[in-house]
Motif scaffolding. Structure first.
Motif, short mmCIF file in Angstrom:
data_model
loop_
_atom_site.label_atom_id
_atom_site.label_comp_id
_atom_site.label_asym_id
_atom_site.label_seq_id
_atom_site.Cartn_x
_atom_site.Cartn_y
_atom_site.Cartn_z
N ASN A 9 -48.20 -67.39 -22.65
CA ASN A 9 -48.71 -67.08 -23.98
C ASN A 9 -48.14 -65.78 -24.54
O ASN A 9 -48.06 -65.62 -25.75
N ASP A 10 -47.78 -64.87 -23.66
CA ASP A 10 -47.20 -63.61 -24.10
C ASP A 10 -46.39 -63.01 -22.96
O ASP A 10 -46.47 -63.48 -21.83
N TYR A 11 -45.67 -61.96 -23.28
CA TYR A 11 -44.66 -61.42 -22.37
C TYR A 11 -44.67 -59.90 -22.52
O TYR A 11 -44.62 -59.39 -23.64
N LEU A 12 -44.76 -59.19 -21.41
CA LEU A 12 -44.79 -57.73 -21.42
C LEU A 12 -43.72 -57.22 -20.47
O LEU A 12 -43.71 -57.59 -19.30
N VAL A 13 -42.81 -56.40 -20.99
CA VAL A 13 -41.70 -55.91 -20.19
C VAL A 13 -42.07 -54.57 -19.55
O VAL A 13 -42.56 -53.66 -20.23
N GLN A 36 -50.19 -47.84 -21.74
CA GLN A 36 -51.53 -48.39 -21.87
C GLN A 36 -51.75 -49.01 -23.25
O GLN A 36 -52.38 -50.05 -23.37
N ASP A 37 -51.23 -48.37 -24.29
CA ASP A 37 -51.41 -48.91 -25.65
C ASP A 37 -50.75 -50.27 -25.79
O ASP A 37 -51.31 -51.18 -26.41
N THR A 38 -49.56 -50.43 -25.21
CA THR A 38 -48.86 -51.72 -25.29
C THR A 38 -49.63 -52.78 -24.51
O THR A 38 -49.77 -53.91 -24.99
N LEU A 39 -50.15 -52.43 -23.34
CA LEU A 39 -50.96 -53.37 -22.57
C LEU A 39 -52.17 -53.81 -23.39
O LEU A 39 -52.47 -55.00 -23.48
N GLN A 73 -52.56 -53.81 -26.69
CA GLN A 73 -52.12 -54.64 -27.81
C GLN A 73 -51.83 -56.06 -27.37
O GLN A 73 -52.21 -57.03 -28.03
N LYS A 74 -51.14 -56.21 -26.24
CA LYS A 74 -50.81 -57.54 -25.73
C LYS A 74 -52.08 -58.30 -25.34
O LYS A 74 -52.21 -59.49 -25.62
N LEU A 75 -53.01 -57.61 -24.68
CA LEU A 75 -54.26 -58.26 -24.29
C LEU A 75 -55.04 -58.74 -25.52
O LEU A 75 -55.60 -59.83 -25.52
N GLU A 76 -55.06 -57.90 -26.54
CA GLU A 76 -55.78 -58.27 -27.76
C GLU A 76 -55.15 -59.47 -28.47
O GLU A 76 -55.83 -60.17 -29.21
N ARG A 77 -53.87 -59.71 -28.22
CA ARG A 77 -53.21 -60.87 -28.82
C ARG A 77 -53.61 -62.17 -28.12
O ARG A 77 -53.61 -63.23 -28.75
#
Length: 124
Positions: free
Chosen positions: A98-102, A107-110, A112-116
Motif C-alpha cells: 500500500n505504501d513504500y518508505l525508503v 519520525q515525521d516521514t514515518l 506521514q506514511k502511517l497516516e496515509r
C-alpha cells in the motif's frame, strides 16, 4: 493498534518500534524474516498493519507480501527498505504493497506514511 514489524536487523526493528510507540501504535509484534512473520501473522486476526523490510533471509519482504495477499488478506502493508529504484517500487506495488518508505527516514516521514494507510486515532 497492532503492527507486525518484519526486519532482519534487530537494531532497525527497535528503532522503528520505538517510533511507532511514540505515535499511536501500542502493540508491535516483531519478526526477523518472512517465515517468522507468516507464523506470527497466523490468520491475521487483530493486526492493523504490516511493515516489512525487503531484503531478508529465508523469505524476503516481496515474498511475504505475495504470501499475505495470496491468503486474501486486505490489511495495509508498507515496505520499509533501502531499495529505492523505480522498478523495485513498482514490483512492490504490483505485489500488493500500500505504501513504500525508503531507509533512512525520520519520525515525521514515518508518521506521514502511517497516516496515509491508517486512520490516526487522534483524528478519528
Amino acid at each position: 493498534m497492532k503492527v507486525l514489524l518484519v526486519d532482519d536487523s534487530g537494531v532497525m526493528r527497535k528503532i522503528i518500534a520505538r517510533g511507532l510507540n511514540s505515535l499511536w501504535v501500542d502493540d508491535v509484534v516483531e519478526a526477523a524474516d518472512g517465515v517468522e512473520a507468516v507464523a506470527k501473522f497466523g490468520d491475521g486476526e487483530g493486526f492493523d498493519l504490516i511493515l516489512t523490510d525487503w531484503n531478508m533471509p529465508n523469505m524476503n519482504g516481496l515474498e511475504l507480501v505475495k504470501t499475505i495477499r495470496g491468503g486474501g488478506h486486505k490489511l495495509p502493508i508498507m515496505m520499509i527498505t533501502t531499495e529505492s529504484e523505480k522498478a523495485q517500487v513498482m514490483l512492490a506495488i504490483q505485489a500488493g504493497v500500500n505504501d513504500y518508505l525508503v531507509k533512512p527516514f525520520d519520525q515525521d516521514t514515518l508518521q506521514q506514511k502511517l497516516e496515509r494507510v491508517l486512520p490516526c486515532p487522534a483524528n478519528a
